[in-house]
Design an enzyme around this catalytic site. Sequence first.
Site, mmCIF file in Angstrom:
data_model
loop_
_atom_site.group_PDB
_atom_site.id
_atom_site.type_symbol
_atom_site.label_atom_id
_atom_site.label_comp_id
_atom_site.label_asym_id
_atom_site.label_seq_id
_atom_site.Cartn_x
_atom_site.Cartn_y
_atom_site.Cartn_z
ATOM 1 N N HIS A 1 0.870 -1.174 0.000
ATOM 2 C CA HIS A 1 0.000 0.000 0.000
ATOM 3 C C HIS A 1 0.909 1.225 0.000
ATOM 4 O O HIS A 1 1.256 1.758 1.056
ATOM 5 C CB HIS A 1 -0.903 -0.026 1.234
ATOM 6 C CG HIS A 1 -1.978 1.005 1.222
ATOM 7 N ND1 HIS A 1 -2.442 1.621 2.368
ATOM 8 C CD2 HIS A 1 -2.687 1.551 0.207
ATOM 9 C CE1 HIS A 1 -3.390 2.488 2.047
ATOM 10 N NE2 HIS A 1 -3.546 2.458 0.751
ATOM 11 N N SER B 1 -2.844 8.390 6.066
ATOM 12 C CA SER B 1 -3.463 9.668 5.727
ATOM 13 C C SER B 1 -2.852 10.801 6.542
ATOM 14 O O SER B 1 -2.646 10.678 7.753
ATOM 15 C CB SER B 1 -4.971 9.596 5.995
ATOM 16 O OG SER B 1 -5.598 10.808 5.680
ATOM 17 N N LYS C 1 2.090 11.524 1.759
ATOM 18 C CA LYS C 1 2.465 10.520 0.758
ATOM 19 C C LYS C 1 2.205 11.011 -0.666
ATOM 20 O O LYS C 1 3.078 10.937 -1.535
ATOM 21 C CB LYS C 1 1.703 9.216 1.012
ATOM 22 C CG LYS C 1 2.087 8.086 0.058
ATOM 23 C CD LYS C 1 1.334 6.810 0.365
ATOM 24 C CE LYS C 1 -0.135 6.912 0.010
ATOM 25 N NZ LYS C 1 -0.817 5.594 0.020
ATOM 26 N N THR C 2 1.005 11.537 -0.901
ATOM 27 C CA THR C 2 0.658 12.008 -2.243
ATOM 28 C C THR C 2 1.524 13.195 -2.640
ATOM 29 O O THR C 2 2.077 13.251 -3.744
ATOM 30 C CB THR C 2 -0.833 12.395 -2.309
ATOM 31 O OG1 THR C 2 -1.630 11.260 -1.960
ATOM 32 C CG2 THR C 2 -1.211 12.854 -3.702
ATOM 33 N N ASP D 1 -0.900 4.449 -5.131
ATOM 34 C CA ASP D 1 -1.536 3.778 -3.992
ATOM 35 C C ASP D 1 -1.224 2.293 -3.824
ATOM 36 O O ASP D 1 -1.066 1.840 -2.699
ATOM 37 C CB ASP D 1 -3.058 3.950 -4.100
ATOM 38 C CG ASP D 1 -3.773 3.710 -2.787
ATOM 39 O OD1 ASP D 1 -3.270 4.175 -1.743
ATOM 40 O OD2 ASP D 1 -4.829 3.068 -2.794
ATOM 41 N N ARG E 1 -13.450 12.912 -2.743
ATOM 42 C CA ARG E 1 -12.418 12.272 -3.570
ATOM 43 C C ARG E 1 -12.636 12.518 -5.051
ATOM 44 O O ARG E 1 -13.711 12.935 -5.481
ATOM 45 C CB ARG E 1 -12.391 10.762 -3.313
ATOM 46 C CG ARG E 1 -11.841 10.387 -1.946
ATOM 47 C CD ARG E 1 -11.680 8.905 -1.788
ATOM 48 N NE ARG E 1 -11.043 8.564 -0.515
ATOM 49 C CZ ARG E 1 -9.745 8.351 -0.363
ATOM 50 N NH1 ARG E 1 -8.933 8.437 -1.401
ATOM 51 N NH2 ARG E 1 -9.244 8.053 0.820
#
Length: 541
Positions: free
Chosen positions: A222, A240, A244-245, A259, A326
């Site tokens: 993940h 979260s 990361k993004t 992801d 989202r």
Amino acid sequence: MQDPAANVLPRLQPLGFTRTSGPVHLNLTPAELVEQALRRGEGTLTDTGALMADTGKFTGRSPKDRFVVKDASTEESVWWGDINIAFDPAKFEQLQAKMVQYLADKELFVRDAYAGAHPDYQLKLRVVNELAWHNLFCYNMFLRPAEGADTTWTPDFSIICAPGFEADPAVDGTRQSNFAILNFEKKMILIGGTGYAGEMKKGIFGVLNYLLPHEKNTLSMHCSANIGEQGDTAIFFGLSGTGKTTLSADPNRGLIGDDEHGWMPGNAGIFNFEGGCYAKVIDLSQEKEPQIWDAIRFGSIVENTRFVPGTRTVDYNNKEVTENTRTAYPISFIDNAVEPSVGGVPKNIFFLTADAFGVLPPISKLDKSHAMYHFMSGYTAKVAGTEVGITEPQTTFSACFGQVFLPLHPTKYAEMLGKKMEEHDVNVWLINTGWTGGSYGVGSRMKLPYTRAMITAALNGALDDVEFVKHPVFGVEMPVSLAGVPAEILDPRNTWSDKEAYDKTAASLAEKFVHNFQKYADFANEEILAGAPKVAAEAGV
């Protein structure tokens, strides 16, 4: 275009469909699916051309209603408990029959797709949707067969998703009316009673998390992944709020995926499971996330968002429905996306944590033991105000940075990671994007430019010849200098004015780590246990 039901029925018969009296659509294009969704009142177009849709009562996954069928093939291999809740095979058969009966006279949207960008590790998928926009979601998120490809295949896994069908818990064996059930024997996922599209994506992720390590000697992860101009691959793990993004989106590096990835045996490298991205958009701005901003256009979906009053412009600050707003779009909507979404053996792995206690170093290097231990811990911290009732930092631990998606015991994934580190001499870095100079409320958040500089230094080898010192509690290696970053912030204790308070807070966090790890201690080998913080080691765990 509409495909006569008779032509599609052979594809549906293995799923239990013996008749379909409603219209059946096969592999519609995005434009056709948007048209159908608008015709059916499932959504609205935004001023960028994206389709806005609501997921209904459920605005996120429902982990307590995720089940795995317990049978001869899974009884001894699945990690049973609160994460993987056992479901009776006979009840699955009963529920499948009821769902098929419910859908027999409905308009259906059928899609053939893949999961897994490497051809040797692909799953052929067939998805049956009650909603047109859900079928568009599957077009975006799964891999798309080449135009004109023969998809009359026997799928490796199928999904039946019917948000309008609700189970009767007293009869069907579910906890409540909604459910997501994985059946590895029948190679099928049943999803009902929820309109949250992410259940389909994560359902297949759960399948791959079982099949790849269990049958293909491939580590499922993940994580996000990118690749440099010289072909060096990096992967980023993080829960979260850890960045990361943001940190994996580097204009100087190609995006492999955001992801879900698999790490193949030998020197084969990694591959993306998906054909798209499913990004959070709460508080999205063009300045902060330009790639995501530009990807929200015709063919994309935005979920549970709301318009600026009197316009068709999405108000990304609006939390009226949920904070879990989202967008879903094909990975090709990202300018620097790598297609096919594959990369070489990772040279650097980053574990991202937002330590609100201000204890962990902003960057540290992990040996094999510490890497496996921190991988199994999957630590970050929530800060005050993020959820109702949270008034001070709270630890969050999620094994392998994705505990709720793991059908196998976390030690399986951690041991595979350790072997790959050893085999390929991979660098593993722990990056604290959280607090420095004190805990939340006293200290300050680590500056993003510093974090970027640290990651860049790790990627380009600038840390290869730097002196490191060991953290006294966690045992990780901290660099004493790093270009572009003030030396005093590299050791977190130096940033605290009250050193005694730092020592107490560090000891307290270490105790939280060991307490969390107690549930794995009986299954973890000595090498994993050797990565425990000092307090944990003294406690004998």
